[in-house]
Scaffold this motif. Sequence first.
Motif, PDB file in Angstrom:
ATOM      1  N   VAL A 101      -3.721 -10.955   6.231  1.00  0.00           N
ATOM      2  CA  VAL A 101      -2.462 -11.197   6.236  1.00  0.00           C
ATOM      3  C   VAL A 101      -1.904 -12.416   7.137  1.00  0.00           C
ATOM      4  CG1 VAL A 101      -2.081  -8.686   5.855  1.00  0.00           C
ATOM      5  CG2 VAL A 101      -2.459  -9.562   8.189  1.00  0.00           C
ATOM      6  N   THR A 102      -2.937 -13.380   7.450  1.00  0.00           N
ATOM      7  CA  THR A 102      -2.632 -14.131   8.321  1.00  0.00           C
ATOM      8  C   THR A 102      -2.903 -15.743   7.649  1.00  0.00           C
ATOM      9  OG1 THR A 102      -3.158 -13.022  10.295  1.00  0.00           O
ATOM     10  CG2 THR A 102      -3.028 -15.497  10.466  1.00  0.00           C
ATOM     11  N   ASP A 103      -1.918 -16.596   7.486  1.00  0.00           N
ATOM     12  CA  ASP A 103      -2.101 -17.929   7.419  1.00  0.00           C
ATOM     13  C   ASP A 103      -3.207 -18.625   8.058  1.00  0.00           C
ATOM     14  OD1 ASP A 103      -1.312 -20.273   5.540  1.00  0.00           O
ATOM     15  OD2 ASP A 103      -0.599 -21.070   7.583  1.00  0.00           O
ATOM     16  N   PRO A 104      -4.327 -19.224   7.336  1.00  0.00           N
ATOM     17  CA  PRO A 104      -5.331 -19.802   8.429  1.00  0.00           C
ATOM     18  C   PRO A 104      -4.769 -20.991   9.011  1.00  0.00           C
ATOM     19  CG  PRO A 104      -5.837 -20.246   6.061  1.00  0.00           C
ATOM     20  CD  PRO A 104      -4.474 -19.268   6.010  1.00  0.00           C
ATOM     21  N   LEU A 105      -3.931 -21.813   8.307  1.00  0.00           N
ATOM     22  CA  LEU A 105      -3.567 -23.309   9.048  1.00  0.00           C
ATOM     23  C   LEU A 105      -2.653 -23.142  10.227  1.00  0.00           C
ATOM     24  CD1 LEU A 105      -3.667 -26.238   8.984  1.00  0.00           C
ATOM     25  CD2 LEU A 105      -1.746 -26.253   7.272  1.00  0.00           C
ATOM     26  N   THR A 106      -1.695 -22.268  10.112  1.00  0.00           N
ATOM     27  CA  THR A 106      -0.455 -21.999  11.242  1.00  0.00           C
ATOM     28  C   THR A 106      -0.692 -20.853  11.947  1.00  0.00           C
ATOM     29  OG1 THR A 106       0.882 -20.921   9.814  1.00  0.00           O
ATOM     30  CG2 THR A 106       1.207 -23.142   9.615  1.00  0.00           C
ATOM     31  N   GLY A 107      -1.492 -19.895  11.750  1.00  0.00           N
ATOM     32  CA  GLY A 107      -1.808 -18.516  12.422  1.00  0.00           C
ATOM     33  C   GLY A 107      -0.437 -17.631  12.199  1.00  0.00           C
ATOM     34  N   LEU A 108       0.386 -17.876  11.412  1.00  0.00           N
ATOM     35  CA  LEU A 108       1.492 -16.991  11.317  1.00  0.00           C
ATOM     36  C   LEU A 108       1.108 -16.279  10.228  1.00  0.00           C
ATOM     37  CD1 LEU A 108       4.571 -19.716  11.199  1.00  0.00           C
ATOM     38  CD2 LEU A 108       3.708 -18.262  12.886  1.00  0.00           C
ATOM     39  N   HIS A 109       1.984 -15.215   9.975  1.00  0.00           N
ATOM     40  CA  HIS A 109       1.568 -14.026   8.854  1.00  0.00           C
ATOM     41  C   HIS A 109       1.989 -14.768   7.577  1.00  0.00           C
ATOM     42  CE1 HIS A 109       1.336 -11.204  12.006  1.00  0.00           C
ATOM     43  NE2 HIS A 109       2.668 -11.085  12.375  1.00  0.00           N
ATOM     44  N   ASN A 110       1.415 -14.266   6.657  1.00  0.00           N
ATOM     45  CA  ASN A 110       1.327 -15.027   5.011  1.00  0.00           C
ATOM     46  C   ASN A 110       2.589 -14.080   4.445  1.00  0.00           C
ATOM     47  OD1 ASN A 110       0.282 -12.597   4.492  1.00  0.00           O
ATOM     48  ND2 ASN A 110      -1.726 -13.700   3.959  1.00  0.00           N
ATOM     49  N   ARG A 111       2.671 -14.503   3.169  1.00  0.00           N
ATOM     50  CA  ARG A 111       3.814 -13.894   2.355  1.00  0.00           C
ATOM     51  C   ARG A 111       3.399 -12.471   1.849  1.00  0.00           C
ATOM     52  NH1 ARG A 111       7.338 -17.142  -0.873  1.00  0.00           N
ATOM     53  NH2 ARG A 111       8.523 -15.585  -2.046  1.00  0.00           N
ATOM     54  N   ARG A 112       2.387 -11.984   1.608  1.00  0.00           N
ATOM     55  CA  ARG A 112       1.907 -10.775   1.707  1.00  0.00           C
ATOM     56  C   ARG A 112       2.500  -9.790   2.625  1.00  0.00           C
ATOM     57  NH1 ARG A 112      -4.089  -9.184   1.167  1.00  0.00           N
ATOM     58  NH2 ARG A 112      -4.108 -10.528  -0.762  1.00  0.00           N
ATOM     59  N   LEU A 113       2.145  -9.990   4.099  1.00  0.00           N
ATOM     60  CA  LEU A 113       2.792  -9.246   4.873  1.00  0.00           C
ATOM     61  C   LEU A 113       4.209  -9.457   5.158  1.00  0.00           C
ATOM     62  CD1 LEU A 113       1.810  -7.398   7.261  1.00  0.00           C
ATOM     63  CD2 LEU A 113       1.652  -9.388   8.784  1.00  0.00           C
ATOM     64  N   PHE A 114       4.662 -10.716   4.716  1.00  0.00           N
ATOM     65  CA  PHE A 114       6.258 -10.797   4.820  1.00  0.00           C
ATOM     66  C   PHE A 114       6.977  -9.961   3.889  1.00  0.00           C
ATOM     67  CE2 PHE A 114       9.758 -12.587   2.141  1.00  0.00           C
ATOM     68  CZ  PHE A 114      10.736 -12.754   3.328  1.00  0.00           C
TER      69      PHE A 114
END
Length: 426
Positions: free
Chosen positions: A101-114
Motif C-alpha cells: 500500500v506504499t508508493d516506493p518512490l515517494t513513501g506516500l500511500h498508493n492509490r489502492r489504499l486511497f
Amino acid sequence: MRPNDAYIDVIVDTLEGLESSARAPFLQRLFLTLAHVEIPENHAVALWDDVLLRRAHLSGVAEAPVSFQTALVDVLASKGLFRVPVVLEYDELKRLHRNAVTDPLTGLHNRRLFTETFDKEINRARRYAHPLSLVILDLHRFKEVNDKYGHPRGDEVLQAAASTLRKTLRTSDSAFRIGGDEFALLLPQTDSAQASALSRRIGVAFAEILRPLELSISVTMDHGVSTYPQDGEQRDSLIRIADERLYRSKNATHQTSGPEVVSSPAPSYQQPSAKVTIPVQPAVVPPAPPAPDPEPPSAPEATAPVQVPPVVPPPPVSPLQISAPSFQAIPDEPRLYAVPRKAERVSMAGTNAYAILGDQTDQRARVVDLGFGGVALDFPTAKGLPDTLLAVLHVPILPPVRVNLKRLWTKQINQDTVRVGCCFIS
C-alpha cells in the motif's frame, strides 16, 4: 512455554465449557486470523478437535511440547487446505502489507489504499456529521523537467512534493500518490475554504523546497478541492468534481496570451483618427470665388471648410474585460459547517513563547500563534527582515524546534510592534 502457547491454552480451557453452536463462529474467525484460511462454520469445531489431537500426538512422539501452530500447519496441510504453505514471520507479513500500500518512490500511500481510506473517511464523516475535504494536486510543467533533465531529476521533484506534504499536513490527514505527478489529500473535519488555504500554503512550501534543485523550469503545484457533503456524498462524485476544479484552475492560472488575447482593437481605434485629419487639411485654403458670376453662393457653401469634430477613440478595452470564461461560473456556495480545522492554529497569548532568529541569541521575536502550516511572530520593526528566516521556536511544553520560515505577510499592529506571518518550509 512460549506466550502464544499460553494464549492457546487459555482458549482451550474457555471453549471446553461452551456448546458447539457457540464455539463454531469463534473458531472460524480464529482460523482466519491465525492461518488466513476460510473454514466453513460447520467444520470449524471438528478441525479444532483434530488440531488438539495432533498436537498431543506430536508432543508424545517428540517427548517435548509441540506448539499449537505446528499442529495447525500439519493438519491443514494433510487436509489439502494448504497447497503450498509458506512459513512467514509476522513482522515480515506486516512489511509485505506495508509495501503493498506504499508508493516506493515517494513513501506516500498508493492509490489502492486511497480508495479504501476514502470510503472509511466518508463513513466517519457521515456518522459524526463532520465535513471531509478532498484535494487533488497536480505538478504543472513536470513533463518538461523529465524531458530536459531526465527522469532521475523528475524523481527528485516528486520526492520534494512528497516531503512537502508530510511536513505540512496534520497527523489526522492522509496523503497519497495516485498517479504519475498527481497526489491526493484527505482532510477530515476540514471545509472547502480551509482546504483551499492549506493547498495554497502547500504550494508556497513546495516552491521553497524546490530551490536547491536549481531548475530553470518553474514547476508549480495546482489543486482542486471538493467537500463532503456539499459537493457529493459518494467517492466517485467527489473525485470527479475535484478533478474538474483542478483543470479549471490550471486553465485559469496557466493559460497563454496566444489565441485568447486579441491585440487588434488598439490599432483599429488609432486608424480612424489619422484618416479624419486628411480631408480637413485642403479645406484650410478655400478657392477664391469668381467676382462677376452672380451664382456662386452655393460654391462657397460647398467648398467652405467644414468644422468636423475630432473623433476621439474610445479607451482601449482590456482583453480580460471582453473575454468570457470558457467555463460556467460556479456561484459561491454557503458554508454549511462552522467546525474549525482541529489543530490548525493554537494561540500563544498569555504564554512566554518566543523565537530566536538565526544563531544570535539576542535577536528574538514573540510567538503569537502556531499551527501545522506556519507561525505568526511579533517584531519591534520589519526593517531589514529577510524573506526567509532561520529560527528556533521555544514553546511551552514542547522542546525547542529549529525551523526555516518564509515570510508571507506583514501587518503594523502599533508603533512598536510589527506582526509577520510565516510558513514552514522545513
